[in-house]
Design an enzyme around this catalytic site. Structure first.
Site, PDB file in Angstrom:
ATOM      1  CB  ALA A   7      -0.926  -0.006   1.208  1.00  0.00           C
ATOM      2  CD  GLU A  44     -15.888   5.908  -5.648  1.00  0.00           C
ATOM      3  OE1 GLU A  44     -16.180   5.052  -6.508  1.00  0.00           O
ATOM      4  OE2 GLU A  44     -14.717   6.134  -5.286  1.00  0.00           O
ATOM      5  N   GLY A  71     -17.543   1.256  -6.493  1.00  0.00           N
ATOM      6  CA  GLY A  71     -17.275   2.029  -5.276  1.00  0.00           C
ATOM      7  C   GLY A  71     -16.849   1.144  -4.113  1.00  0.00           C
TER       8      GLY A  71
END
Length: 375
Positions: free
Chosen positions: A172, A239, A360
Site C-alpha cells: 500500500a 464516493e 465504489g
C-alpha cells in the site's frame, strides 16, 4: 434544504428535462453522452458547485452536489457520470498542491475537461493495494505501463487520475496517483472498447491501456510518492456517500412510479392499490425509504461538517444500494409483464440498479470495513 437550495433544485430539474431526458435513448445506443453536455453543464453552473471561487467554482457546498445527484436519480438519468467527475475534482481539491489546483480545477469546473479515475484492473477489483499498473521514475518523467477496465468517463476523459505502483515492493505504501492531462494526445495512451453493460447503457465505460505512457513528474498528485493509498482512503467516503445518496433517491423514484401505476391499474374489478397485499408492501417500502432518507441526510450533514467517517459512509453505500435493488424489484412486480418492457421507466431502473452494489467497493467489502470498527 433551504430556499436557496430549493431554487437551485428547480434549475437542476429544468436542465435535466431539457438537456438530458430527451436524449437518453440516443445515448444508450452510442454508449456515451454527447460531449457538449459537459460544457453546457459547466456554463449552467452545475459542475463542481462546491469548489472554491478562486478556482472557478461556485463556492457552494456538498448540499448543492446532493441536490443534483438526487435529481439525476429521480429522473432515471444514469448515462451522465457527473458523480465520477466530482469525485475526481475532489481528489485534486483534497490532495493536490496549490499549483496543481490552479492548473487543473478551472477546466474541470467549466467542463472543458471531463474527469475520470483509473482504479480497477482486469485482475483487481476492490483490493486497491494489489494494482499492477507500474509507474517508473526516469528523470523528470514517469513511464507508465498497465491496463485498467470499467473506467467511467474513459472515452471522454480530459483529466485522468491513474492509480499505480511507484514502488511495488512496498504494498500500500508503494501506491501513488498520477494525473494525465488530455490523455488522448499522448502516444502511450489507448482507450479500448466501450463496454456493453446490463444497465447504465448510456454511460461511457471503457478499457484503458498504458504502453510506456510518459507523465511529467510534476503531475504526481500531492507531489510525494507513496501517498496514493492514503489519498484513496481519504476520498472514498465521499464516493460512497454519493452512491448511497443516489440509491435512496432512485428507490424513491421507483416507489413513485409504482404508486402512480397501482392507483390506475385494475384487476378483478378493483384498483391494485385497494388490495391489502399491495397496500402493506407499499407501506413497508415507504417506511424503509423514510428511514433511508433520514440516514442519508445525517450523512450529508456529517460531510458538510467534515466529520463523515469511512464506516458510516460504508453503511450508507451498502444499505442504500441493497434497499435500492430490493425496492425497485418489488415495485417492478406491481407492473406485471409491463415491468419487463423497457418503455416503462421501472424496467430501466431495475437494470441500472444492479451495479450499485458492486462499484465504489463491493457491498461485501463495505461490511468488512464496518466490521473492523467493532473489534
Amino acid at each position: 434544504m433551504n430556499e436557496e437550495l430549493a431554487l437551485f433544485r428547480d434549475n437542476v430539474r429544468k436542465f435535466i428535462a431539457a438537456e438530458i431526458t430527451p436524449f437518453e435513448e440516443e445515448w444508450d445506443a452510442q454508449q456515451f453522452v454527447d460531449r457538449a453536455l459537459w460544457t453546457k453543464a459547466g456554463a449552467a453552473g452545475l459542475l463542481c458547485t462546491d469548489v472554491a471561487e478562486e478556482y472557478g467554482g461556485a463556492g457552494g457546498s456538498f448540499a448543492h452536489e446532493a441536490v443534483i445527484l438526487q435529481e439525476q436519480a429521480r429522473a432515471g438519468n444514469t448515462s451522465w457520470a457527473k458523480g465520477v467527475h466530482e469525485i475526481v475534482t475532489h481528489y485534486i481539491v483534497g490532495c493536490g498542491t496549490p499549483e496543481q489546483k490552479r492548473r487543473w480545477l478551472p477546466k474541470l469546473v467549466s467542463g472543458e475537461w471531463v474527469g475520470a479515475i483509473a482504479m480497477t484492473e482486469p485482475g483487481t477489483g476492490s483490493d486497491l493495494q494489489a494494482v499492477r499498473t507500474r509507474a517508473e521514475r526516469k528523470g523528470e518523467t514517469y513511464v507508465v505501463n498497465g491496463a485498467k477496465t470499467f473506467i467511467s468517463n474513459g472515452h471522454h476523459c480530459g483529466l485522468l487520475i491513474i492509480v499505480c505502483k511507484t514502488n511495488p515492493a512496498e504494498g500500500a505504501k508503494g501506491v501513488s496517483l498520477l494525473v494525465v492531462e488530455e490523455p488522448t494526445e499522448h502516444p502511450g495512451f489507448r482507450c479500448g472498447r466501450l463496454l456493453h453493460k446490463i444497465g447504465q447503457k448510456g454511460q461511457d465505460t471503457a478499457e484503458l491501456f498504458f504502453d510506456d505512457l510518459q507523465v511529467p513528474a510534476e503531475n504526481l498528485l500531492g507531489g510525494q510518492e507513496g501517498q496514493g493509498f492514503y489519498h484513496l482512503m481519504n476520498q472514498l467516503p465521499r464516493e460512497r456517500l454519493i452512491i448511497g445518496l443516489g440509491a435512496i433517491a432512485a428507490a424513491e423514484a421507483a416507489l413513485e412510479h409504482a404508486l402512480a401505476y397501482v392507483r390506475e391499474r385494475k384487476a378483478f374489478g378493483k384498483r391494485l392499490l385497494e388490495f391489502q397485499n399491495t397496500r402493506f408492501r407499499l407501506a413497508e417500502r415507504h417506511t424503509e425509504l423514510t428511514i433511508g432518507k433520514v440516514f442519508i441526510d445525517h450523512c450529508i450533514q456529517r460531510m458538510l461538517d467534515g466529520q463523515l467517517d469511512a464506516a458510516t459512509a460504508s453503511m450508507a453505500k451498502w444499505w442504500g444500494t441493497q434497499k435500492q435493488c430490493e425496492i425497485v424489484d418489488e415495485c417492478l412486480q406491481f407492473f406485471g409483464g409491463y415491468g419487463y418492457m423497457l418503455e416503462y421507466p421501472i424496467a430501466r431502473m431495475y437494470a441500472d440498479a444492479r451495479v450499485q452494489k458492486i462499484y465504489g467497493g463491493t457491498n461485501e467489502i463495505m461490511k468488512e470495513l464496518i466490521a473492523r470498527t467493532l473489534e
